[in-house]
Write an enzyme that holds these catalytic residues in place. Sequence first.
Site, PDB file in Angstrom:
ATOM      1  N   ASN A   1       7.808  -5.612  -0.743  1.00 56.99           N
ATOM      2  CA  ASN A   1       7.577  -4.620   0.050  1.00 56.99           C
ATOM      3  C   ASN A   1       5.992  -4.634   0.605  1.00 56.99           C
ATOM      4  O   ASN A   1       5.420  -4.065  -0.087  1.00 56.99           O
ATOM      5  CB  ASN A   1       8.163  -3.153  -0.464  1.00 56.99           C
TER       6      ASN A   1
ATOM      7  N   GLU B   1      11.945  -9.848   1.957  1.00 59.77           N
ATOM      8  CA  GLU B   1      11.126  -8.612   2.307  1.00 59.77           C
ATOM      9  C   GLU B   1      11.979  -7.405   2.148  1.00 59.77           C
ATOM     10  O   GLU B   1      13.260  -7.378   2.613  1.00 59.77           O
ATOM     11  CB  GLU B   1      10.771  -8.801   3.776  1.00 59.77           C
TER      12      GLU B   1
ATOM     13  N   ARG C   1       5.362  11.178  -2.398  1.00 62.31           N
ATOM     14  CA  ARG C   1       5.244  10.666  -1.206  1.00 62.31           C
ATOM     15  C   ARG C   1       6.433  10.814  -0.153  1.00 62.31           C
ATOM     16  O   ARG C   1       7.624  10.312  -0.373  1.00 62.31           O
ATOM     17  CB  ARG C   1       4.761   9.169  -0.768  1.00 62.31           C
TER      18      ARG C   1
ATOM     19  N   ARG D   1      13.356   4.371  12.351  1.00 60.30           N
ATOM     20  CA  ARG D   1      12.179   5.009  12.220  1.00 60.30           C
ATOM     21  C   ARG D   1      11.489   5.006  13.499  1.00 60.30           C
ATOM     22  O   ARG D   1      12.209   4.546  14.583  1.00 60.30           O
ATOM     23  CB  ARG D   1      11.446   5.108  10.982  1.00 60.30           C
TER      24      ARG D   1
ATOM     25  N   HIS E   1      12.333  -2.842   1.852  1.00 58.26           N
ATOM     26  CA  HIS E   1      11.937  -1.729   2.251  1.00 58.26           C
ATOM     27  C   HIS E   1      12.790  -0.588   1.735  1.00 58.26           C
ATOM     28  O   HIS E   1      14.109  -0.653   1.670  1.00 58.26           O
ATOM     29  CB  HIS E   1      11.824  -1.547   3.651  1.00 58.26           C
ATOM     30  N   LEU E   2      12.232   0.454   1.383  1.00 62.52           N
ATOM     31  CA  LEU E   2      13.028   1.460   0.941  1.00 62.52           C
ATOM     32  C   LEU E   2      13.907   2.149   2.042  1.00 62.52           C
ATOM     33  O   LEU E   2      14.931   2.710   1.900  1.00 62.52           O
ATOM     34  CB  LEU E   2      11.996   2.376   0.147  1.00 62.52           C
ATOM     35  N   SER E   3      13.025   2.584   3.170  1.00 57.98           N
ATOM     36  CA  SER E   3      13.564   3.139   4.307  1.00 57.98           C
ATOM     37  C   SER E   3      14.280   2.030   5.252  1.00 57.98           C
ATOM     38  O   SER E   3      13.921   0.948   5.343  1.00 57.98           O
ATOM     39  CB  SER E   3      12.638   3.966   4.823  1.00 57.98           C
TER      40      SER E   3
ATOM     41  N   ALA F   1       2.953  -0.938   4.817  1.00 62.81           N
ATOM     42  CA  ALA F   1       2.391  -0.691   6.222  1.00 62.81           C
ATOM     43  C   ALA F   1       1.912  -2.223   6.640  1.00 62.81           C
ATOM     44  O   ALA F   1       1.786  -2.385   7.864  1.00 62.81           O
ATOM     45  CB  ALA F   1       1.235   0.272   6.182  1.00 62.81           C
TER      46      ALA F   1
ATOM     47  N   TYR G   1      11.584   8.622   1.324  1.00 62.42           N
ATOM     48  CA  TYR G   1      11.269   7.255   0.422  1.00 62.42           C
ATOM     49  C   TYR G   1      12.060   7.996  -0.924  1.00 62.42           C
ATOM     50  O   TYR G   1      12.090   7.020  -1.722  1.00 62.42           O
ATOM     51  CB  TYR G   1       9.796   7.123  -0.003  1.00 62.42           C
TER      52      TYR G   1
ATOM     53  N   PRO H   1       0.821  -1.075   0.001  1.00 59.46           N
ATOM     54  CA  PRO H   1       0.110  -0.017   0.120  1.00 59.46           C
ATOM     55  C   PRO H   1       0.816   1.353   0.042  1.00 59.46           C
ATOM     56  O   PRO H   1       1.697   1.374   0.771  1.00 59.46           O
ATOM     57  CB  PRO H   1      -0.902  -0.141   1.252  1.00 59.46           C
ATOM     58  N   ASN H   2       0.529   2.433  -0.729  1.00 53.89           N
ATOM     59  CA  ASN H   2       0.846   3.566  -0.904  1.00 53.89           C
ATOM     60  C   ASN H   2       2.164   3.748  -1.581  1.00 53.89           C
ATOM     61  O   ASN H   2       2.749   4.632  -1.995  1.00 53.89           O
ATOM     62  CB  ASN H   2       1.229   4.425   0.486  1.00 53.89           C
TER      63      ASN H   2
HETATM   64  C1  DQA Z   1       8.119   0.806   3.912  1.00 57.43           C
HETATM   65  C2  DQA Z   1       8.227   0.962   5.353  1.00 57.43           C
HETATM   66  C3  DQA Z   1       7.031   0.969   6.117  1.00 57.43           C
HETATM   67  O1  DQA Z   1       7.017   1.127   7.626  1.00 57.43           O
HETATM   68  C4  DQA Z   1       5.644   1.998   5.441  1.00 57.43           C
HETATM   69  O2  DQA Z   1       4.641   1.882   5.988  1.00 57.43           O
HETATM   70  C5  DQA Z   1       5.703   1.938   4.182  1.00 57.43           C
HETATM   71  C6  DQA Z   1       6.983   1.778   3.239  1.00 57.43           C
HETATM   72  C7  DQA Z   1       9.445   1.066   3.096  1.00 57.43           C
HETATM   73  O3  DQA Z   1       9.460   0.642   2.015  1.00 57.43           O
HETATM   74  O4  DQA Z   1      10.261   1.878   3.674  1.00 57.43           O
HETATM   75  O5  DQA Z   1       4.715   2.149   3.383  1.00 57.43           O
HETATM   76  O6  DQA Z   1       7.798  -0.390   3.753  1.00 57.43           O
END
Ligand code: DQA
Length: 147
Positions: free
Chosen positions: A74, A98, A18, A107, A100-102, A77, A23, A10-11
């Site tokens: 990825n 798994e 964003r 965080r 993640h960008l961040s 959330a 990101y 999502p997102n």
């Molecule tokens: C994320 C990290 C998650 O905590 C966050 O909810 C995202 C993006 C990342 O790619 O850094 O939507 O997965």
Amino acid sequence: MAKRMVIHGPNINLLGSREPTIYGNATLDEINQTTQQWARRSGVTVELVQSNHEGEIVDCIGRAKNVFDAIVINPAAYTHTSVAIRDAISAVGIPAIEVHLSNIYSREEFRHHSLIAPVAYGQVCGFGSFSYILGLEAVKKVILKQS
Ligand code: DQA
């Protein structure tokens, strides 16, 4: 079968605008183009999916059995909330990375816990959009031991 599924949660469709300080500036289209360039160079087929819906992601993972040899996901959330996605990964038994960008560990505290990590082969986080390529390289070289 050199076929990998890349799932964006999502997102991730909002990337580019964003929270760019977290990101980065790359859009989802740009990340997908870079991923397909990597795939062509590496001689593998990559199917790319983005969904904002937990059930759709579960369906996607379920469809991967006997079709894909690995999943790079990825979960966004849903990383922090989804028993359903975790169970889907365990159920299909395909190695999942798994990504993640961040760096989720630098965080907010609620991001430090991943429900997915215990069923993932490994986790890559904190390298921006390059996290996807690192995940795909790991599948190729470490998991499937291809040159
Ligand atoms: C994320 C990290 C998650 O905590 C966050 O909810 C995202 C993006 C990342 O790619 O850094 O939507 O997965």
